[in-house]
Scaffold this active site. Structure first.
Site, PDB file in Angstrom:
ATOM      1  N   LYS A 144     -72.152 -20.658  31.141  1.00 13.03           N
ATOM      2  CA  LYS A 144     -72.768 -19.451  30.442  1.00 13.03           C
ATOM      3  C   LYS A 144     -74.190 -19.225  30.794  1.00 13.03           C
ATOM      4  O   LYS A 144     -74.802 -20.194  31.315  1.00 13.03           O
ATOM      5  CB  LYS A 144     -73.063 -19.449  28.915  1.00 13.03           C
ATOM      6  CG  LYS A 144     -73.423 -18.429  28.176  1.00 13.03           C
ATOM      7  CD  LYS A 144     -72.250 -17.203  27.896  1.00 13.03           C
ATOM      8  CE  LYS A 144     -71.314 -17.655  26.730  1.00 13.03           C
ATOM      9  NZ  LYS A 144     -70.325 -16.545  26.669  1.00 13.03           N
TER      10      LYS A 144
HETATM   11  N1  GLU Z   1     -68.369 -13.727  27.512  1.00 12.56           N
HETATM   12  C1  GLU Z   1     -66.953 -13.736  27.143  1.00 12.56           C
HETATM   13  C2  GLU Z   1     -66.778 -15.059  26.116  1.00 12.56           C
HETATM   14  O1  GLU Z   1     -67.906 -15.690  25.450  1.00 12.56           O
HETATM   15  C3  GLU Z   1     -66.012 -13.905  28.281  1.00 12.56           C
HETATM   16  C4  GLU Z   1     -66.195 -14.788  29.290  1.00 12.56           C
HETATM   17  C5  GLU Z   1     -65.444 -14.390  30.546  1.00 12.56           C
HETATM   18  O2  GLU Z   1     -64.542 -13.722  30.654  1.00 12.56           O
HETATM   19  O3  GLU Z   1     -65.411 -15.311  31.142  1.00 12.56           O
HETATM   20  O4  GLU Z   1     -65.851 -15.538  26.058  1.00 12.56           O
END
Ligand code: GLU
Length: 429
Positions: A119
């Site tokens: 993240k």
């Molecule tokens: N931000 C989204 C999540 O928390 C998607 C992450 C992604 O598609 O890599 O799952």
């Protein structure tokens, strides 16, 4: 005998130690005794493998220069490249990214995607930045992450306040750096540059697939249920729409400005049009207006939390009047609130399962980009439903078998997958 210096090191808080991180660690520690994994393997799961801090300077429209703190945390790379969103928010910190990266690891493993969790984000107030400023900030952040992100290393995606446009800027910046178009560097990008159909709707649609499956298992008919959705953006807006499509009645929705409620059910098309024109739900006519805190406490059958983390806490968990809570956001329920809801017999459909539709279709997007072969909408919807239902069933069965909450069961299922990979590969060197 340990000297003072050793003791200081032992007890010093970790660089990423803060409240959301403690929630993630507390959940991990609660799940570990049920996962039956090697203690050495468990120890490796407690730490993110890599954490990067960068400073992102940009020229503002005013001519001034401003520097934004930014991060990218990679929790586990044992199953493949890391995967996870990039958020623009005033609360972004190393610890928030570390917690969210750990959750992405469990989420990807639970869905059997060949990824670990990551993240990232930039600490900023995106509402105060112009489009040009956002573009310069995104491009500089991407450039600073050269060598950290990559199609086989770490693949960013949208998260809070980032979207297709953000991903297009990231893809272009990376492609310019390496000298050729590289769509597989990010997911959630526009279809015109290698994005996937149904990626935009995937998280919200996946939330409703999980709610529907849970209703089947609980012997409740989804059609006719009264639903409240906190968050009316990419996740909540689509979830509300999909719920209505299944015959459920959406009686309340909320966004950053507050909530709207109507006992007879909201006319979603009118609400959507209002927010598109006015930027928020504020002032929407013919309904009752409530605060976000009040919205959560209104009576309903299904409460979908699709806004921010830390929304249901020990302070309000006792007052929720929902029969089922579904987590569309990451980390909306605190550990203390989980205990209160479990005590009250209110099932919580946990984030790492319930909002996994987004990363699952991100995986489909990456596979399509790598293969340069694109799939149709119905094909993707069907594949997503299969993966979500399969994960749900594995979680449900374990929760019945071991008498665990759905959250603990989901964590145990995810943790076991990662632990099996760590054990098979062994510890280098
Ligand atoms: N931000 C989204 C999540 O928390 C998607 C992450 C992604 O598609 O890599 O799952």
């Amino acid at each position: 005998m340990a000297g003072a210096a050793d003791i200081a090191v032992e007890t010093a808080p970790l660089e990423w130690d803060a409240s959301l991180w403690r929630t993630a660690i507390a959940q991990l520690e609660q799940a570990l005794p049920h996962a039956s994994i090697d203690p050495g393997t468990a120890e490796r799961l407690r730490y993110p493998e890599h954490a990067t801090i960068v400073s992102v300077p940009i020229r503002l429209d005013s001519g001034e220069t401003k520097v934004f703190p930014a991060y990218r945390v990679q929790h586990s790379r044992v199953l493949g490249p890391t995967k996870g969103g990039v958020r623009f928010d005033p609360h972004v910190s190393l610890s928030e990214c570390a917690a969210l990266a750990m959750w992405m690891t469990w989420k990807c493993a639970l869905l059997r995607l060949p990824y670990g969790g990551a993240k990232g984000g930039i600490r900023c107030n995106p509402r105060e930045l112009s489009r040009g400023e956002l573009e310069r900030m995104t491009r500089r952040y991407t450039a600073e992450l050269r060598g950290i992100i990559g199609p086989q290393e770490d693949i960013p995606a949208p998260d809070m306040a980032t979207d297709e446009q953000t991903m297009a800027w990231m893809m272009d910046t990376y492609s310019m750096q390496v000298g050729h178009a590289t769509p597989e560097i990010v997911t959630g990008k526009p279809i015109s540059i290698g994005g996937s159909v149904f990626r935009n709707e995937a998280t919200g649609a996946g939330v409703v697939m999980v709610i529907e499956r849970a209703c089947q298992r609980l012997g409740i008919e989804l059609a006719g249920l009264r639903c409240i959705v906190q968050g009316f953006g990419k996740v909540g807006g689509i979830a509300a729409h999909e719920l209505a499509g299944k015959g459920a009645i959406v009686t309340g929705v909320g966004d950053y400005s507050g909530g709207v409620h109507s006992g007879d059910g909201l006319e979603l098309a009118a609400v959507e049009q209002w927010t598109a024109e006015h930027g928020s739900l504020g002032g929407f006519p013919g309904v009752s207006h409530v605060t976000n805190a009040e919205l959560l406490e209104l009576p309903c059958d299904v409460l979908v939390l699709a806004a921010l983390e830390g929304q249901v806490t020990a302070a309000n968990a006792g007052r929720l009047q929902a029969r089922i809570v579904a987590e569309g956001a990451n980390g909306p329920t605190t550990v203390e609130a989980d205990a209160v809801l479990a005590e009250r017999g209110i099932p919580v459909l946990p984030d790492i399962l319930t909002n996994a539709g987004g990363v699952t279709v991100s995986y489909f997007e990456w596979v399509q980009d790598l293969g340069r072969l694109f799939w149709g909408r119905e094909d993707i919807r069907t594949r997503l439903a299969e993966k979500m239902c399969d994960a749900f069933d594995r979680v449900w069965e374990l929760s019945e078998q071991k008498d665990l909450t759905l959250r603990s069961a989901a964590l145990v299922v995810g943790i076991r997958e990662v632990a099996a990979a760590l054990d098979a590969r062994g510890l280098f060197p």
